[in-house]
Design a protein around this motif. Sequence first.
Motif, PDB file in Angstrom:
ATOM      1  N   LYS A   1     -12.210  -6.965 -16.689  1.00  0.00           N
ATOM      2  CA  LYS A   1     -13.508  -6.937 -17.354  1.00  0.00           C
ATOM      3  C   LYS A   1     -14.633  -6.998 -16.326  1.00  0.00           C
ATOM      4  O   LYS A   1     -15.666  -6.342 -16.483  1.00  0.00           O
ATOM      5  N   VAL A   2     -14.411  -7.772 -15.247  1.00  0.00           N
ATOM      6  CA  VAL A   2     -15.443  -7.910 -14.215  1.00  0.00           C
ATOM      7  C   VAL A   2     -15.722  -6.561 -13.562  1.00  0.00           C
ATOM      8  O   VAL A   2     -16.874  -6.188 -13.341  1.00  0.00           O
ATOM      9  N   VAL A   3     -14.657  -5.787 -13.258  1.00  0.00           N
ATOM     10  CA  VAL A   3     -14.890  -4.486 -12.639  1.00  0.00           C
ATOM     11  C   VAL A   3     -15.203  -3.405 -13.672  1.00  0.00           C
ATOM     12  O   VAL A   3     -15.291  -2.238 -13.339  1.00  0.00           O
ATOM     13  N   GLY A   4     -15.359  -3.818 -14.917  1.00  0.00           N
ATOM     14  CA  GLY A   4     -15.858  -2.891 -15.929  1.00  0.00           C
ATOM     15  C   GLY A   4     -14.832  -1.919 -16.476  1.00  0.00           C
ATOM     16  O   GLY A   4     -15.177  -0.821 -16.904  1.00  0.00           O
ATOM     17  N   LEU A   5     -13.564  -2.304 -16.477  1.00  0.00           N
ATOM     18  CA  LEU A   5     -12.548  -1.406 -17.029  1.00  0.00           C
ATOM     19  C   LEU A   5     -12.628  -1.399 -18.557  1.00  0.00           C
ATOM     20  O   LEU A   5     -12.793  -2.448 -19.168  1.00  0.00           O
TER      21      LEU A   5
ATOM     22  N   GLN B   1       2.652  -1.997 -18.958  1.00  0.00           N
ATOM     23  CA  GLN B   1       1.772  -2.004 -17.789  1.00  0.00           C
ATOM     24  C   GLN B   1       0.537  -2.858 -18.063  1.00  0.00           C
ATOM     25  O   GLN B   1      -0.071  -3.403 -17.145  1.00  0.00           O
ATOM     26  N   LEU B   2       0.166  -2.963 -19.337  1.00  0.00           N
ATOM     27  CA  LEU B   2      -0.980  -3.780 -19.732  1.00  0.00           C
ATOM     28  C   LEU B   2      -0.558  -5.190 -20.140  1.00  0.00           C
ATOM     29  O   LEU B   2      -1.337  -5.930 -20.712  1.00  0.00           O
TER      30      LEU B   2
ATOM     31  N   GLY C   1      -2.441  -7.267 -15.100  1.00  0.00           N
ATOM     32  CA  GLY C   1      -2.303  -8.373 -14.161  1.00  0.00           C
ATOM     33  C   GLY C   1      -3.323  -9.463 -14.423  1.00  0.00           C
ATOM     34  O   GLY C   1      -2.987 -10.643 -14.453  1.00  0.00           O
ATOM     35  N   ASN C   2      -4.549  -9.069 -14.619  1.00  0.00           N
ATOM     36  CA  ASN C   2      -5.587 -10.075 -14.792  1.00  0.00           C
ATOM     37  C   ASN C   2      -6.694  -9.495 -15.660  1.00  0.00           C
ATOM     38  O   ASN C   2      -7.506  -8.690 -15.200  1.00  0.00           O
ATOM     39  N   LEU C   3      -6.728  -9.940 -16.907  1.00  0.00           N
ATOM     40  CA  LEU C   3      -7.666  -9.380 -17.880  1.00  0.00           C
ATOM     41  C   LEU C   3      -9.110  -9.646 -17.465  1.00  0.00           C
ATOM     42  O   LEU C   3      -9.985  -8.790 -17.608  1.00  0.00           O
TER      43      LEU C   3
END
Lengths: 309, 363
Positions: B244-248, B91-92, B238-240
């Motif tokens: 990171k932008v949404v702070g995951l 999934q990652l 899907g998109n690393l």
Amino acid sequence: MADASSLGFWVVPIAVLGGAVRVSTPFLFVSLGECLTERSGRINLGLEGTLVMSAMVGYGVSYLSGSPWLGVLAAGITGAILGGVHAVICGLQRVNDIAVGIALMLFGIGLAFYLGKPLIQPKANILPAIDFGWWSTIPQLHDALKINVLFLIGVVLAPALVWALKSTRWGLILRTAGESADAARAMGYSVNRIRLRATMTGGFLAGVGGSFLSLYYPGNWNEGLSSGQGITAVALVIFARWNPMLCFWTSLLFGGAAALGPALQSVQITWGYHLFGAAPYFLTLAIMIITCSPKRTLVGAPAELSITK
Amino acid sequence: MTFAIETKAIGGRLVGDRFGAAAELVALPVLAVVVALIVFGGFVALFGVNPLDLYGYMYRGAFGTFFSWQNTLTRAAPLILTALCTALPAQLGMVVIGGEGALVMGGLCATAAGLAVLGAPPLIVQLVMAIAGMLAGGLWIAFAGALRHYRGVNETISTLLLNYIAIAILNHLVEGAMRDPASLNKPSSYSIGDQNMIGLIPWLGVHWGILFGVIAAVLAYLLVFHTTFGLGARISGGNLRAAKVVGLPVGKLVLAMCFLGGACAGLAGMVEIAAVQERANANMAAGYGYTGILVAFLARQNPLACIPVAILLGGIGASGGLLQRRLGLPDASVLVLQGIIFIAVLASDTFYGRFKIFQTNSA
């Protein structure tokens, strides 16, 4: 074993050294082949399967024809065919080269077991070795210096590949495909065709490495013949920074590590036999932990390579 | 990684044309299996075996009788669990192939833990074994996840290396510290005892491990598709950069998914010991970990789909014996067929979105 006792523990380094030369040969050929493939921008994890399959074919052809060299050739061709299959499937759009490698690894091993069943019993002619230790009266040293011709070919091949990658037209095109597929396309080259050739050549070399297993050391065919040498060699290419000459030195290192278990056994140290047998895998993992980094791309890594992207 | 991009593209299409894309997700793997069966039929025909006989015996050995169903489901149990070891980290966008190693470590630690509390009531012993197995398998794969996240070590290579290391540790221990001196021909650990074995499901005659597998797959499915945690993992896959932008917390997601995947494979090891083998020995490394990779890819990394696919591949495995007896095919024929299926299913990836029939709604 009078000599073993008079040499004492010197037997171990001598056996490791001799083992390094003997055991390193499949590592050397697989890593040189994988090095070529990866420099063209694609990774072939299927070389473990190639190694087993070509070891079986090499043994079979040598048994049927009586000529071990014909076996080596057949093993190489087998490797090239499996490499071709990998390249053609990966050439399709949206197909993951790492996954195809895993599939071909399982397929190659399965096919080798299937076709190799009748080859477990018979004895095939094996490859000759050149005796460099004739001057020595110590049997251990004498044994360690019996060097197979394939190893010598590998010694010549490593610098030849460095030169070919750096200075030939063929090497330049291959590296262009590995660094920027767009640039290669802009020059009018088919990236898929370049990678097909690189993967087939890489498969051929890995196949020759496989024939060494069945036709020289250990010199028979059974289902436990290769346990991870192929995949270790793939990891070794990363450690060697995609440089064929460094592949050569690291192969020697790994060969030495793999020879440690049997060497210790020869001086009656049997504790941890299986653990010492796994030394190359521990070593590979340790080396990857030390040399990889999440922050920067690895020096020398082909830019198109999926595994470092 | 191309793998991640491709999953994303399919996910995107699901929104616009749910039915067509879903039909495609089922149809293409089925087609790949059919093509693989035809190719394998041609392969055995080279050795003078009638492909129709082959298919007939395969069906009989896998699903034809009650006993073959029992055999199939017994094999499917560890396959569901080892498939999750690949499907959860996938999934990652990670390609983890360490199910074999996690299974071995799980079985080994479960045995050791079970032997340590041997006097306790059977239910306690089984519980301790399951926890030990899941912890061992989970930490084994989480280690590879940590190496990937903190050191940039490729997880495909590291997990494969860890498989060989796990088998070496297994052999080392069952021939040394854990060895039962009574096991002469095949070095094994002490037995966990008859009373501590997990039994069979009464009317089915299949051990309870199959239920563990189904529950784990359903939980994994809910986790991936119906929790914020799972959504976060899929966004990171899907998109690393977006993640990171949404702070995951990408690092935590990697470690958690790898741990859960490994725990499933570790549980498979525990089940193999507590339901089949009774003691740890080299039999544990029977290739369930490697077949599990194929199950996960054929199920397109969907945890729920791992259940039917594991039953299918368990069936193929179960039919191996019959093919050997009736048609004289070597036992490795199952491996060859699995390899062909794997190649076919990966090659079928290229056809997603290429067949008009699946895009009728959006056209």
